[in-house]
Design an enzyme around this catalytic site. Structure first.
Site, PDB file in Angstrom:
ATOM      1  N   CYS A  22      23.225 -31.120   6.400  1.00 26.96           N
ATOM      2  CA  CYS A  22      23.932 -30.446   5.316  1.00 26.96           C
ATOM      3  C   CYS A  22      23.012 -30.304   4.111  1.00 26.96           C
ATOM      4  O   CYS A  22      21.855 -30.699   4.153  1.00 26.96           O
ATOM      5  CB  CYS A  22      25.204 -31.200   4.924  1.00 26.96           C
ATOM      6  SG  CYS A  22      24.878 -32.767   4.132  1.00 26.96           S
ATOM      7  N   CYS A  25      20.747 -33.053   2.836  1.00 25.99           N
ATOM      8  CA  CYS A  25      19.499 -33.284   3.554  1.00 25.99           C
ATOM      9  C   CYS A  25      18.403 -32.384   3.007  1.00 25.99           C
ATOM     10  O   CYS A  25      17.298 -32.835   2.701  1.00 25.99           O
ATOM     11  CB  CYS A  25      19.669 -32.992   5.040  1.00 25.99           C
ATOM     12  SG  CYS A  25      20.975 -33.924   5.820  1.00 25.99           S
ATOM     13  N   ASP A 492      10.172   7.131 -10.916  1.00 31.88           N
ATOM     14  CA  ASP A 492       8.888   7.727 -11.176  1.00 31.88           C
ATOM     15  C   ASP A 492       8.897   9.106 -10.518  1.00 31.88           C
ATOM     16  O   ASP A 492       9.601   9.310  -9.536  1.00 31.88           O
ATOM     17  CB  ASP A 492       7.832   6.823 -10.551  1.00 31.88           C
ATOM     18  CG  ASP A 492       6.450   7.358 -10.740  1.00 31.88           C
ATOM     19  OD1 ASP A 492       6.113   7.676 -11.883  1.00 31.88           O
ATOM     20  OD2 ASP A 492       5.718   7.465  -9.750  1.00 31.88           O
TER      21      ASP A 492
HETATM   22  N1  LIG Z   1      -6.993  11.536 -11.688  1.00 31.91           N
HETATM   23  C1  LIG Z   1      -6.489  12.439 -12.520  1.00 31.91           C
HETATM   24  N2  LIG Z   1      -7.011  13.669 -12.575  1.00 31.91           N
HETATM   25  C2  LIG Z   1      -6.506  14.596 -13.387  1.00 31.91           C
HETATM   26  N3  LIG Z   1      -5.474  14.388 -14.194  1.00 31.91           N
HETATM   27  C3  LIG Z   1      -4.914  13.199 -14.203  1.00 31.91           C
HETATM   28  C4  LIG Z   1      -5.374  12.167 -13.375  1.00 31.91           C
HETATM   29  N4  LIG Z   1      -4.611  11.071 -13.583  1.00 31.91           N
HETATM   30  C5  LIG Z   1      -3.698  11.445 -14.496  1.00 31.91           C
HETATM   31  N5  LIG Z   1      -3.892  12.704 -14.888  1.00 31.91           N
HETATM   32  C6  LIG Z   1      -3.108  13.462 -15.863  1.00 31.91           C
HETATM   33  O1  LIG Z   1      -2.286  12.567 -16.569  1.00 31.91           O
HETATM   34  C7  LIG Z   1      -0.922  12.906 -16.344  1.00 31.91           C
HETATM   35  C8  LIG Z   1      -0.157  11.627 -16.245  1.00 31.91           C
HETATM   36  O2  LIG Z   1      -0.604  10.904 -15.153  1.00 31.91           O
HETATM   37  P1  LIG Z   1       0.237   9.752 -14.525  1.00 31.91           P
HETATM   38  O3  LIG Z   1      -0.489   9.206 -13.386  1.00 31.91           O
HETATM   39  O4  LIG Z   1       0.669   8.832 -15.596  1.00 31.91           O
HETATM   40  O5  LIG Z   1       1.541  10.506 -14.079  1.00 31.91           O
HETATM   41  P2  LIG Z   1       1.805  11.456 -12.877  1.00 31.91           P
HETATM   42  O6  LIG Z   1       0.980  11.062 -11.720  1.00 31.91           O
HETATM   43  O7  LIG Z   1       1.692  12.874 -13.309  1.00 31.91           O
HETATM   44  O8  LIG Z   1       3.308  11.285 -12.637  1.00 31.91           O
HETATM   45  P3  LIG Z   1       4.204   9.990 -12.543  1.00 31.91           P
HETATM   46  O9  LIG Z   1       4.174   9.363 -13.873  1.00 31.91           O
HETATM   47  O10 LIG Z   1       5.519  10.608 -12.254  1.00 31.91           O
HETATM   48  O11 LIG Z   1       3.673   9.159 -11.438  1.00 31.91           O
HETATM   49  C9  LIG Z   1      -0.897  13.738 -15.104  1.00 31.91           C
HETATM   50  O12 LIG Z   1       0.166  14.609 -15.093  1.00 31.91           O
HETATM   51  C10 LIG Z   1      -2.214  14.463 -15.203  1.00 31.91           C
HETATM   52  O13 LIG Z   1      -2.094  15.581 -16.031  1.00 31.91           O
END
Ligand SMILES: Nc1ncnc2c1ncn2[C@@H]1O[C@H](COP(=O)(O)OP(=O)(O)OP(=O)(O)O)[C@@H](O)[C@H]1O
Ligand SMILES: [Cu+]
Length: 817
Positions: A22, A25, A492
């Site tokens: 139980c 334990c 997201d």
């Molecule tokens: N590797 C990358 N190359 C080009 N632009 C980028 C890159 N990472 C982020 N960004 C820019 O920054 C913005 C925000 O990026 P983030 O990763 O925060 O969000 P997301 O991927 O667009 O969407 P979520 O927030 O819904 O995941 C993107 O929409 C893009 O314009």
């Protein structure tokens, strides 16, 4: 705390514990283990019969855990294997063998026999894996064969002996019932009423099948603990002792009471063990998904059946129609149709072709065979990870259990006190000391601490097992409890509401810049980044030459920056704001209507700049997940507030939000701003579940009341998330909440029942309404009932259609090219 000390190392083991009856334990063992030096955390699960221990291996070894557990009267289950070892009769080989084996993971004991050339190895169940030991030893150059491949499950042996004990007890008790009946209805042989015959039968029961209660009670009391066995032993022993005295004193006999209580409790415990075994069927079903053998390519070019444990990374395996896939790997020839429903709950068959990954435990439903190459074997497969995740979740404690634990801690002493009180008061007031004793005995045996102890863990086991069936993995019991309290979901956008497989749909060079230049520079930077957008750019740029760049770094949630090797200046790809921050001069009027239109359709725009010049823009679109609209609608219909969080621009975010039916949109958030927003909501009393893919939303996942990670690819080892959704569907998030709610409801029901049972049963027993025999029966079956009630969770239906709402039938095509 030890975990925060960077110089300490933490290891985690799970031991199989035997002999618990139980919650007293499990609490006792927990206390003993957590007081050992070097132990960070010790949790003992009564239903699973497992102890989870986090410890510092430099301060303590598993051997000491075994000693500690056996020292207070419980067992750590072990598996014993016999190996034939070549050359064991030579002393140096023998010495080296013993040394090596002793160092291997999970080995508790090794005994070698030079005369027979065999070694007996004892492994701690749950830690050691004999195949690993054998493989390790073979690598060390020993020639070994395993003589008993499968260790007998010690639980089976325990169950068998429990059954034998219960049958013996029953056979000895039935004549006592007949003797009882004889007094009233005068049937059955007269000699049964003979006190000496009764004494003999009851004594056999008491010290035969009933000995286990007395022995464990003695062990518990000696170590300052009081558990269920103490109650049973006290109750039956006093009935037996008093009756034995009365044989000589010619007083009333109630041998049938002690014997019946023992028999009924043995029956109850047996049924309980069987039912408890069924609470972990989800895991057993998953483990059974792995085939025993598979067709592996041999040196001579043919495929021959090979033991799955012997498959090595890199080997080629032929998967025929209907075959189960043995290991994780990649298809190298042909194509297949894979059913992963048992692994992830995903109902649809997935078609795979050369280059696709396939997972162990899935089934090939196609018409023709294909060839795969092994990449992940043994503990590395997704199946193994899922099983481990579920097991860990099941072994942990839900916070609600603390309440049950607190009650259990004082339960047995309280009941003993009540029994003494019953005896003294009934005897004192009525002067009928025989009745007083019977009432006290009834109080002792009606009280059931086991139902209370099993209420939570059995439901958690069944609930998390149900989750696993639908591809929902809870990190622990606490996660299961938390999801049931969620009020708001934060979604997201990229990779969660959308599939996370974005594609470049258009490139817009600025002025007389060439498209290849825009794409080339973008690809040079993106090659170093790990973002879904990067993959889109790279896929699009596969035959465009990429200028060399240096010192590339990621601006989290904004883009990527680097230096052109040509010396032309800084290259930037990302948001408009990022480019401006790097001093790129923004042209006054530039194709804004075109870009606005793309955003309106849900596309993400990234810009590319060099030194102070804008090179152009790239529009990237991602498909909305098929079930997103339906799943969101369903969540809202169930009373959850749903919001979208994204780093993307507002117009693009709105386009996607409209498509899935989310009204509350928060755009242009950096990863930390996402976390801040969630904190704000939580400060206002909301309990937020953040659903994300772990890319750029890890901080939000961490601060949320519940972090739900949508697993991408085959990596489900997302230890930061409370819940991992293996099935890439939004609906799984809602199902995760539902399973949590149902499980918690079940736990509350169980606790209510277990407490109510004792609150009603003990007074009834004290006033003599129920006889000791009936009391024993009631106690035994109340715990069976709790386990059975938990098992009923398995029948819960998680329908996929929203109640009363029709799924939105809208074209999911994001882009019309
Ligand atoms: N590797 C990358 N190359 C080009 N632009 C980028 C890159 N990472 C982020 N960004 C820019 O920054 C913005 C925000 O990026 P983030 O990763 O925060 O969000 P997301 O991927 O667009 O969407 P979520 O927030 O819904 O995941 C993107 O929409 C893009 O314009
Ligand atoms: Cu009980």
């Amino acid at each position: 705390m030890a975990q925060q000390d960077p110089t300490s190392s933490q290891e985690k083991i799970t031991l199989d514990i035997g002999g618990m009856t139980c919650a007293s334990c499990s609490l006792r063992i927990e206390k003993e283990l957590s007081h050992l030096p070097g132990v960070g955390l010790a949790e003992v699960n009564l239903a699973l019969e497992k102890a989870n221990i986090v410890f510092d291996p430099r301060l303590i070894s598993p051997h000491q855990f075994v000693e500690a557990v056996t020292g207070i009267g419980y067992q750590v289950r072990q598996e014993t294997y016999r190996l034939a070892v070549e050359g064991l009769d030579e002393v140096p080989v023998k010495t080296r063998f013993e040394e090596r084996v002793a160092q291997m993971d999970g080995v508790y004991k090794v005994v070698t026999n030079a005369a027979t050339g065999t070694a007996t190895i004892t492994l701690l169940q749950g830690i050691g894996d004999i195949h690993n030991v054998v493989q390790g030893l073979e690598r060390e150059g020993f020639h070994i064969s395993l003589q008993t491949d499968q260790a007998r499950d010690p639980k089976d042996a325990e169950r068998r002996s429990a059954l034998i004990r219960l049958l013996v007890s029953l056979m000895l008790t039935i004549p006592l019932w007949l003797a009882m009946g004889e007094m009233f209805v005068r049937v059955g042989p007269r000699w049964l009423a003979n006190p000496w015959v009764q004494l003999t039968l009851a004594t056999l029961v008491q010290w035969g099948p009933g000995w286990s209660f007395t022995r464990r009670a003695y062990q518990n009391i000696r170590h300052g603990n009081a558990n269920m066995d103490v109650l049973v032993a006290l109750g039956t022993l006093s009935a037996w002792t008093f009756s034995t005295y009365n044989v000589f004193a010619h007083g009333p006999l109630f041998f049938d009471s002690s014997a019946t209580v023992i028999t009924l409790i043995l029956v109850g415990k047996y049924l309980e063990a069987v039912a408890k075994g069924r609470t972990s069927t989800a895991i057993q079903e998953m483990l059974a998904l792995r085939p025993k053998t598979s067709q592996v390519l041999q040196a001579d070019g043919t495929y021959r059946p090979t033991d799955v444990d012997a498959i090595a990374v890199g080997q080629f395996i032929q998967i025929r129609p209907g075959d189960r896939i043995p290991v994780d790997g990649v298809v190298t020839e042909g194509h297949g149709l894979v059913d992963a429903s048992l692994l992830t709950g995903e109902p649809e068959l997935q078609s795979v072709s050369v280059g696709s990954t396939v997972s162990a435990g899935t089934i090939h439903q196609g018409e023709r065979a294909f060839i795969m190459q092994a990449q992940g074997i043994g503990q590395d497969t997704m199946l193994a990870q899922i099983v481990r995740a579920v097991e860990e979740a099941q072994a942990g404690k839900a916070p609600i259990q603390r309440f049950a634990d607190r009650v259990s801690n004082v339960f047995v002493p309280t009941v003993v006190a009540l029994a003494v009180l019953t005896f003294v008061l009934t005897g004192g007031l009525t002067a009928n000391w025989t009745a007083a004793l019977l009432h006290a005995v009834a109080v002792l045996v009606v009280a059931c601490p086991c139902a209370l102890g099993l209420a939570t863990p059995t439901a958690v086991m069944v609930g998390s097992g149900m989750g696993a069936r639908y591809g929902i993995l809870y990190r622990n019991g606490e996660a299961l409890e938390r999801v049931s309290q969620v009020t708001r979901l934060a979604m997201d956008k990229t990779g969660t509401l959308t599939e996370g497989r974005p594609q470049v749909i258009a490139v817009l060079p600025y002025g007389d810049v060439l498209e290849a230049e825009v794409v080339g520079y973008a690809a040079s930077l993106e090659a170093e980044a790990n973002h879904p957008l990067s993959r889109a750019v790279l896929a699009y740029a596969h035959n465009v030459s990429r200028p060399a760049v240096e010192g590339v770094y990621t601006e989290e949630g904004r883009g990527v920056v680097g230096e052109a090797a040509s010396g032309e200046g800084t290259v930037v790809v990302g948001t408009e704001a990022l480019l401006r921050d790097y001093g790129i001069i923004w042209p006054q009027t530039w194709e804004t209507s075109q870009i606005a239109e793309w955003m309106q359709q849900g596309a993400t725009i990234i810009y590319v700049g060099l030194h102070d010049r804008l090179l152009g823009a790239i529009a990237i679109a991602d498909r909305v997940r098929d079930d997103a609209a339906f799943a969101i609608q369903r969540l809202q219909a169930n009373g959850y507030r749903v919001s979208m969080l994204t780093g993307d621009r507002l117009p693009s975010a709105h386009a996607i939000a409209a498509r899935v039916g989310i009204e509350d949109v928060h755009a242009e958030l950096s990863p930390t701003e996402k976390a801040e927003l969630i904190k704000q909501w939580q400060a206002q009393g909301e309990r937020v579940a953040m659903v994300g893919d772990g890319v750029n939303d890890a901080p939000a996942l961490a601060v949320a009341f519940v972090g739900m990670a949508v697993a991408t690819g085959s990596d489900i080892a997302m230890h930061t998330a409370d819940v991992t959704l293996v099935r890439p569907e939004i609906n799984a998030a809602g199902q995760a909440l539902l399973i949590g709610q149902r499980t918690m409801a079940k736990i509350r029901q169980n606790l209510f029942w277990a407490l109510g049972y004792n609150l009603v049963g003990i007074p009834l027993a004290a006033f003599g309404v129920i006889s000791p025999a009936l009391a024993g029966g009631a106690m035994a079956f109340s715990s069976v009932l709790v386990v059975t009630n938990s098992l009923a969770l398995r029948r819960m239906t998680i329908d996929t259609e929203p109640s009363g709402h029709q799924p939105i039938k809208e074209s999911n095509k994001l882009w019309n090219v």
